[in-house]
Design an enzyme around this catalytic site. Structure first.
Site: not given
Ligand code: 5GP
Ligand code: ZN
Length: 123
Positions: A39, A96, A102-103, A109-110
């Site tokens: 991440d 999420n 929180g998504q 994604h897990l």
């Molecule tokens: P969510 O909030 O949808 O459950 O999680 C999305 C996750 O994706 C977040 O933890 C965020 O830091 C990560 N993320 C978003 N964009 C990128 C990216 O371009 N590269 C990487 N490695 N992580 C990303």
């Protein structure tokens, strides 16, 4: 459903771009069907994301489109990298689903988190 595998939305999807290697990440593992990478904004000493290579907006859409066996394989991969990441064999898998939960990226994604004590319940 807003996104699905062949809609234009998947062309713009950041995780589809990562799966296609169009955005650089610290890649941990890649199978035919999934990618594991670090991440960008880690919430634990080890914070990995496990994604299906093929676009699905969330867990429900992925289950409907790819089937329960594919869901199982994705969780098995998350479990494997979680165990490998943690000396104590302790890790947390988080999904999420929906903005209120929180998504922020609408490609399944897990989250696999390890390397620190986790609180409960999650916020
Ligand atoms: P969510 O909030 O949808 O459950 O999680 C999305 C996750 O994706 C977040 O933890 C965020 O830091 C990560 N993320 C978003 N964009 C990128 C990216 O371009 N590269 C990487 N490695 N992580 C990303
Ligand atoms: Zn996508």
């Amino acid at each position: 459903m807003r996104d699905s595998a062949n809609t234009p939305a998947s062309a713009e999807c950041v995780f589809c771009k990562i799966a296609r290697k169009e955005i650089p990440v610290r890649e941990i593992e890649r199978t035919e069907d999934a990618v594991v990478f670090a991440d960008l904004d880690p919430k634990a000493p080890c914070h990995l994301l496990v994604i299906p290579a093929r676009h699905a907006e969330n867990l429900g859409a992925f289950a409907a489109e790819a089937g329960e066996r594919a869901v199982g394989a994705l969780f098995a991969l998350a479990s494997k990298v979680g165990r490998e990441a943690s000396e104590a064999g302790a890790y947390r898998i988080v999904v999420n689903e929906g903005a209120e939960a929180g998504q922020t990226v609408f490609h399944l994604h897990l989250h696999v988190l390890a390397g620190r004590r986790m609180g409960w319940p999650p916020g």
